[in-house]
Design a protein around this motif. Structure first.
Motif, PDB file in Angstrom:
ATOM      1  N   MET A 254      10.947  12.801 -13.985  1.00 59.68           N
ATOM      2  CA  MET A 254      10.735  11.748 -12.948  1.00 59.68           C
ATOM      3  C   MET A 254       9.156  11.621 -12.829  1.00 59.68           C
ATOM      4  O   MET A 254       8.933  10.422 -12.363  1.00 59.68           O
ATOM      5  N   SER A 255       8.216  12.467 -13.030  1.00 60.42           N
ATOM      6  CA  SER A 255       7.018  12.197 -12.901  1.00 60.42           C
ATOM      7  C   SER A 255       6.522  11.251 -14.006  1.00 60.42           C
ATOM      8  O   SER A 255       5.820  10.279 -13.646  1.00 60.42           O
ATOM      9  N   ARG A 256       6.911  11.216 -15.132  1.00 57.24           N
ATOM     10  CA  ARG A 256       7.028  10.109 -16.326  1.00 57.24           C
ATOM     11  C   ARG A 256       7.134   8.934 -15.848  1.00 57.24           C
ATOM     12  O   ARG A 256       6.602   7.936 -15.812  1.00 57.24           O
ATOM     13  N   ARG A 257       8.456   8.946 -15.161  1.00 53.94           N
ATOM     14  CA  ARG A 257       9.047   7.421 -14.625  1.00 53.94           C
ATOM     15  C   ARG A 257       8.385   7.025 -13.716  1.00 53.94           C
ATOM     16  O   ARG A 257       7.891   5.728 -13.399  1.00 53.94           O
ATOM     17  N   SER A 258       7.586   7.815 -12.797  1.00 55.35           N
ATOM     18  CA  SER A 258       6.747   7.375 -11.819  1.00 55.35           C
ATOM     19  C   SER A 258       5.337   6.601 -12.471  1.00 55.35           C
ATOM     20  O   SER A 258       4.957   5.650 -11.644  1.00 55.35           O
ATOM     21  N   THR A 259       4.978   7.092 -13.538  1.00 53.90           N
ATOM     22  CA  THR A 259       3.731   6.426 -14.240  1.00 53.90           C
ATOM     23  C   THR A 259       4.063   4.996 -14.468  1.00 53.90           C
ATOM     24  O   THR A 259       3.234   4.096 -14.259  1.00 53.90           O
TER      25      THR A 259
ATOM     26  N   MET B  87       1.623   9.419  -5.691  1.00 54.24           N
ATOM     27  CA  MET B  87       1.707  10.584  -5.342  1.00 54.24           C
ATOM     28  C   MET B  87       2.929  11.407  -5.935  1.00 54.24           C
ATOM     29  O   MET B  87       2.705  12.713  -6.167  1.00 54.24           O
ATOM     30  N   SER B  88       4.013  10.710  -6.490  1.00 53.31           N
ATOM     31  CA  SER B  88       5.228  11.369  -6.983  1.00 53.31           C
ATOM     32  C   SER B  88       4.976  11.661  -8.537  1.00 53.31           C
ATOM     33  O   SER B  88       5.457  12.810  -8.698  1.00 53.31           O
ATOM     34  N   ILE B  89       3.847  11.269  -9.012  1.00 59.07           N
ATOM     35  CA  ILE B  89       3.410  11.672 -10.444  1.00 59.07           C
ATOM     36  C   ILE B  89       2.988  13.290 -10.320  1.00 59.07           C
ATOM     37  O   ILE B  89       3.765  14.053 -10.786  1.00 59.07           O
ATOM     38  N   SER B  90       2.184  13.588  -9.538  1.00 55.30           N
ATOM     39  CA  SER B  90       1.440  14.982  -9.306  1.00 55.30           C
ATOM     40  C   SER B  90       2.799  15.726  -8.552  1.00 55.30           C
ATOM     41  O   SER B  90       2.821  16.898  -8.761  1.00 55.30           O
ATOM     42  N   ASN B  91       3.327  15.114  -7.586  1.00 52.86           N
ATOM     43  CA  ASN B  91       4.149  16.102  -6.789  1.00 52.86           C
ATOM     44  C   ASN B  91       5.197  16.442  -7.633  1.00 52.86           C
ATOM     45  O   ASN B  91       5.722  17.597  -7.504  1.00 52.86           O
ATOM     46  N   ASN B  92       5.948  15.757  -8.580  1.00 49.23           N
ATOM     47  CA  ASN B  92       7.057  16.115  -9.480  1.00 49.23           C
ATOM     48  C   ASN B  92       6.553  17.158 -10.373  1.00 49.23           C
ATOM     49  O   ASN B  92       7.308  18.086 -10.757  1.00 49.23           O
ATOM     50  N   ILE B  93       5.148  17.193 -10.803  1.00 46.32           N
ATOM     51  CA  ILE B  93       4.756  18.172 -11.711  1.00 46.32           C
ATOM     52  C   ILE B  93       4.810  19.299 -11.253  1.00 46.32           C
ATOM     53  O   ILE B  93       5.218  20.470 -11.541  1.00 46.32           O
ATOM     54  N   SER B  94       4.223  19.271  -9.964  1.00 49.88           N
ATOM     55  CA  SER B  94       4.064  20.666  -8.980  1.00 49.88           C
ATOM     56  C   SER B  94       5.394  21.169  -8.473  1.00 49.88           C
ATOM     57  O   SER B  94       5.539  22.383  -8.797  1.00 49.88           O
ATOM     58  N   GLU B  95       6.135  20.375  -8.152  1.00 51.71           N
ATOM     59  CA  GLU B  95       7.353  20.858  -7.777  1.00 51.71           C
ATOM     60  C   GLU B  95       8.299  21.319  -9.032  1.00 51.71           C
ATOM     61  O   GLU B  95       8.761  22.489  -8.727  1.00 51.71           O
ATOM     62  N   GLY B  96       8.116  20.706 -10.097  1.00 48.61           N
ATOM     63  CA  GLY B  96       8.905  21.241 -11.158  1.00 48.61           C
ATOM     64  C   GLY B  96       8.347  22.678 -11.744  1.00 48.61           C
ATOM     65  O   GLY B  96       9.121  23.452 -12.405  1.00 48.61           O
ATOM     66  N   SER B  97       7.069  22.798 -11.594  1.00 49.09           N
ATOM     67  CA  SER B  97       6.520  24.136 -12.223  1.00 49.09           C
ATOM     68  C   SER B  97       7.032  25.400 -11.382  1.00 49.09           C
ATOM     69  O   SER B  97       6.899  26.491 -11.899  1.00 49.09           O
ATOM     70  N   GLY B  98       7.662  24.888 -10.261  1.00 47.54           N
ATOM     71  CA  GLY B  98       8.236  26.237  -9.478  1.00 47.54           C
ATOM     72  C   GLY B  98       9.704  26.459  -9.992  1.00 47.54           C
ATOM     73  O   GLY B  98      10.373  27.061  -9.397  1.00 47.54           O
ATOM     74  N   SER B  99      10.307  25.684 -10.878  1.00 46.22           N
ATOM     75  CA  SER B  99      11.566  25.817 -11.317  1.00 46.22           C
ATOM     76  C   SER B  99      11.728  27.205 -12.112  1.00 46.22           C
ATOM     77  O   SER B  99      10.726  27.667 -12.630  1.00 46.22           O
ATOM     78  N   PHE B 100      13.016  27.711 -11.983  1.00 44.90           N
ATOM     79  CA  PHE B 100      13.299  28.873 -12.842  1.00 44.90           C
ATOM     80  C   PHE B 100      13.687  28.739 -14.166  1.00 44.90           C
ATOM     81  O   PHE B 100      13.783  29.744 -14.998  1.00 44.90           O
TER      82      PHE B 100
ATOM     83  N   ALA C  85       0.778  -1.393  -0.061  1.00 44.75           N
ATOM     84  CA  ALA C  85      -0.058   0.005   0.013  1.00 44.75           C
ATOM     85  C   ALA C  85       0.914   1.255  -0.048  1.00 44.75           C
ATOM     86  O   ALA C  85       0.574   2.179  -0.963  1.00 44.75           O
ATOM     87  N   GLU C  86       1.858   1.297   0.834  1.00 46.55           N
ATOM     88  CA  GLU C  86       2.933   2.223   0.926  1.00 46.55           C
ATOM     89  C   GLU C  86       3.570   2.493  -0.357  1.00 46.55           C
ATOM     90  O   GLU C  86       3.591   3.878  -0.889  1.00 46.55           O
ATOM     91  N   GLN C  87       3.901   1.412  -0.897  1.00 47.53           N
ATOM     92  CA  GLN C  87       4.754   1.757  -2.496  1.00 47.53           C
ATOM     93  C   GLN C  87       3.912   2.405  -3.427  1.00 47.53           C
ATOM     94  O   GLN C  87       4.099   3.217  -4.199  1.00 47.53           O
ATOM     95  N   LEU C  88       2.424   2.047  -3.275  1.00 51.59           N
ATOM     96  CA  LEU C  88       1.415   2.480  -4.470  1.00 51.59           C
ATOM     97  C   LEU C  88       1.239   3.934  -3.867  1.00 51.59           C
ATOM     98  O   LEU C  88       1.213   4.868  -5.076  1.00 51.59           O
ATOM     99  N   ARG C  89       1.161   4.374  -2.743  1.00 47.09           N
ATOM    100  CA  ARG C  89       0.765   5.720  -2.312  1.00 47.09           C
ATOM    101  C   ARG C  89       2.119   6.587  -2.740  1.00 47.09           C
ATOM    102  O   ARG C  89       1.860   7.596  -3.433  1.00 47.09           O
ATOM    103  N   GLY C  90       3.173   6.201  -2.472  1.00 46.13           N
ATOM    104  CA  GLY C  90       4.419   6.796  -2.999  1.00 46.13           C
ATOM    105  C   GLY C  90       4.410   7.129  -4.219  1.00 46.13           C
ATOM    106  O   GLY C  90       4.880   8.285  -4.855  1.00 46.13           O
ATOM    107  N   ALA C  91       4.406   6.013  -5.103  1.00 44.74           N
ATOM    108  CA  ALA C  91       4.601   6.260  -6.420  1.00 44.74           C
ATOM    109  C   ALA C  91       3.629   6.924  -7.322  1.00 44.74           C
ATOM    110  O   ALA C  91       3.928   7.854  -7.919  1.00 44.74           O
TER     111      ALA C  91
END
Length: 118
Positions: free
Chosen positions: A70-75, A46-59, A38-44
């Motif tokens: 990284m987001s794509r790899r999480s899919t 959530m990593s999809i949207s987390n990396n999109i959101s985190e990356g959008s803050g890049s300069f 269950a934790e593996q699925l949750r982490g993976a």
């Protein structure tokens, strides 16, 4: 209402919808006392949207593109986990097929968006 850049992105919106669906699956698997699974699925997932959101803050677009990679790899990771879940009969075949189609489509959209940044 204030909005962040990522909240307007279709790929993030789709990732969040997918996350909602698959967090429910993680909860069901946890009821089977398969806590690590269950934790593996949750982490993976959530990593999809987390990396999109985190990356959008890049300069830079290059940095954002790295987060999208990284987001794509999480899919792919989520598909692998769902494959194991289906083989172990934690989810049924039709649900597995529906989710893998969504993940494939999302992966392609992330790839295309990433290409548009470079």
């Amino acid at each position: 209402m204030m909005s962040f850049r990522f909240q307007e992105l279709q790929i993030w919106q789709e990732a969040i919808e997918l996350t909602d669906e698959l967090l429910d699956v993680a909860d069901e698997v946890e009821e089977l006392r398969k806590f690590k699974f269950a934790e593996q699925l949750r982490g993976a997932v959530m990593s999809i949207s987390n990396n999109i959101s985190e990356g959008s803050g890049s300069f830079s677009n290059k940095d954002f593109a790295n987060f999208l990679n990284m987001s794509r790899r999480s899919t792919f990771e989520v598909v692998n986990i769902l494959t194991i879940f289906q083989r172990r009969n934690y989810i049924d075949v039709s649900f597995y097929e529906q989710q893998t189609i969504k993940l494939d489509q999302l992966s392609r959209k992330i790839t295309n968006f990433r290409k548009s940044l470079l």
